[in-house]
Write a protein that holds these residues in place. Structure first.
Motif, short mmCIF file in Angstrom:
data_model
loop_
_atom_site.label_atom_id
_atom_site.label_comp_id
_atom_site.label_asym_id
_atom_site.label_seq_id
_atom_site.Cartn_x
_atom_site.Cartn_y
_atom_site.Cartn_z
N MET A 135 70.47 -25.89 -18.78
CA MET A 135 69.23 -25.59 -18.07
C MET A 135 69.29 -24.20 -17.44
O MET A 135 70.13 -23.96 -16.56
N PRO A 136 68.45 -23.27 -17.88
CA PRO A 136 68.45 -21.94 -17.25
C PRO A 136 68.01 -22.04 -15.79
O PRO A 136 67.06 -22.75 -15.46
N ARG A 137 68.72 -21.34 -14.94
CA ARG A 137 68.35 -21.31 -13.52
C ARG A 137 67.46 -20.10 -13.25
O ARG A 137 67.53 -19.10 -13.94
N GLN A 138 66.66 -20.21 -12.22
CA GLN A 138 65.75 -19.12 -11.85
C GLN A 138 66.54 -18.07 -11.08
O GLN A 138 66.56 -18.05 -9.86
N ASN A 139 67.18 -17.17 -11.81
CA ASN A 139 68.04 -16.18 -11.15
C ASN A 139 68.08 -14.84 -11.88
O ASN A 139 68.88 -13.98 -11.51
N ARG A 140 67.26 -14.65 -12.89
CA ARG A 140 67.28 -13.40 -13.66
C ARG A 140 66.19 -12.46 -13.15
O ARG A 140 65.00 -12.70 -13.35
N VAL A 141 66.57 -11.38 -12.49
CA VAL A 141 65.63 -10.47 -11.84
C VAL A 141 65.10 -9.45 -12.86
O VAL A 141 65.86 -8.88 -13.64
N GLN A 142 63.79 -9.25 -12.81
CA GLN A 142 63.12 -8.29 -13.69
C GLN A 142 62.83 -7.00 -12.92
O GLN A 142 62.78 -6.98 -11.69
N PRO A 143 62.61 -5.90 -13.63
CA PRO A 143 62.29 -4.64 -12.93
C PRO A 143 61.00 -4.70 -12.14
O PRO A 143 60.79 -3.91 -11.22
N THR A 144 60.12 -5.66 -12.47
CA THR A 144 58.88 -5.87 -11.73
C THR A 144 59.07 -6.65 -10.45
O THR A 144 58.11 -6.87 -9.71
N GLY A 145 60.28 -7.13 -10.20
CA GLY A 145 60.55 -7.94 -9.02
C GLY A 145 60.47 -9.43 -9.27
O GLY A 145 60.88 -10.22 -8.42
N GLU A 146 59.93 -9.84 -10.40
CA GLU A 146 59.90 -11.26 -10.73
C GLU A 146 61.32 -11.79 -10.93
O GLU A 146 62.20 -11.05 -11.37
N ILE A 147 61.51 -13.07 -10.65
CA ILE A 147 62.79 -13.73 -10.89
C ILE A 147 62.53 -14.91 -11.82
O ILE A 147 61.85 -15.85 -11.45
#
Length: 201
Positions: free
Chosen positions: A1-13
């Protein structure tokens, strides 16, 4: 299960399966049960010292999203981390930390720089990303901009579209005014010669 922890350059996680090349810290952004469900709370920071760390340091091991421990965030590469508002860690990346602050023209306590960077990157209460516009020709390598297709990296006189999976086919560097994601204090460091680690195909 992927966790919500990958930060994007737009600031989204995002919750995506791809691994990142750097680790980040903004404090505790998850609840006590997040190790099971993998999601964050509504918060996007708990302090102003947003750092970008190496994945391995002194054989330390962490269980992701442990209760009462900082939330482990991840970035595709350092350029993404800088665009999202992070800076090199002063412990695990000491040489890069010192080079970055010197290039940014900062002397004295790092808290002063963190306050300045936070004001340039974040919109309080809404947990949004602060952006600005400038002429594309003034932007140094390592800058991220927002174009019609999404975020893109300026690197070696080309525009590299970015998705959660990495960079796409290089395009012509834009002309005229563009929306800039990388905060101004970080742009100053890039203009002065700080070179981020970029993972191009």
């Amino acid at each position: 299960m992927p966790r919500q922890n990958r930060v994007q350059p737009t600031g989204e996680i995002l919750a995506v399966p791809e691994r990142g090349a750097f680790l980040g810290n903004r404090g505790i952004l998850h609840d006590d049960t997040a190790h099971q469900h993998g999601l964050l709370t509504h918060r996007r920071w708990r302090h102003k010292a947003w750092v970008c760390c190496v994945l391995e340091f002194k054989n330390r091991r962490r269980k992701l999203m442990s209760p009462n421990r900082y939330t482990e965030l991840f970035f595709h590469d350092e350029a993404v981390a800088l665009a999202a508002g992070h800076r090199p860690c002063g412990e695990c990346r000491r040489a890069d930390y010192k080079a970055f602050l010197a290039a940014a023209g900062h002397a004295g306590r790092v808290a002063g720089f963190d306050n300045q960077l936070h004001a340039a990157r974040a919109i309080p209460r809404s947990y949004g990303q602060r952006r600005h516009e400038t002429e594309a020709g003034f932007l140094p390598d390592g800058s991220f901009v927002l174009v019609e297709t999404g975020p893109a990296l300026i690197w070696q006189d080309a525009l590299h579209p970015f998705t959660a999976s990495g960079y796409g086919t290089p395009q012509t560097k834009p002309a005229g005014r563009v929306c800039v994601l990388t905060p101004e204090p970080t742009l100053k460091a890039l203009r002065a010669g700080f070179i981020p680690i970029v993972r191009l195909p």
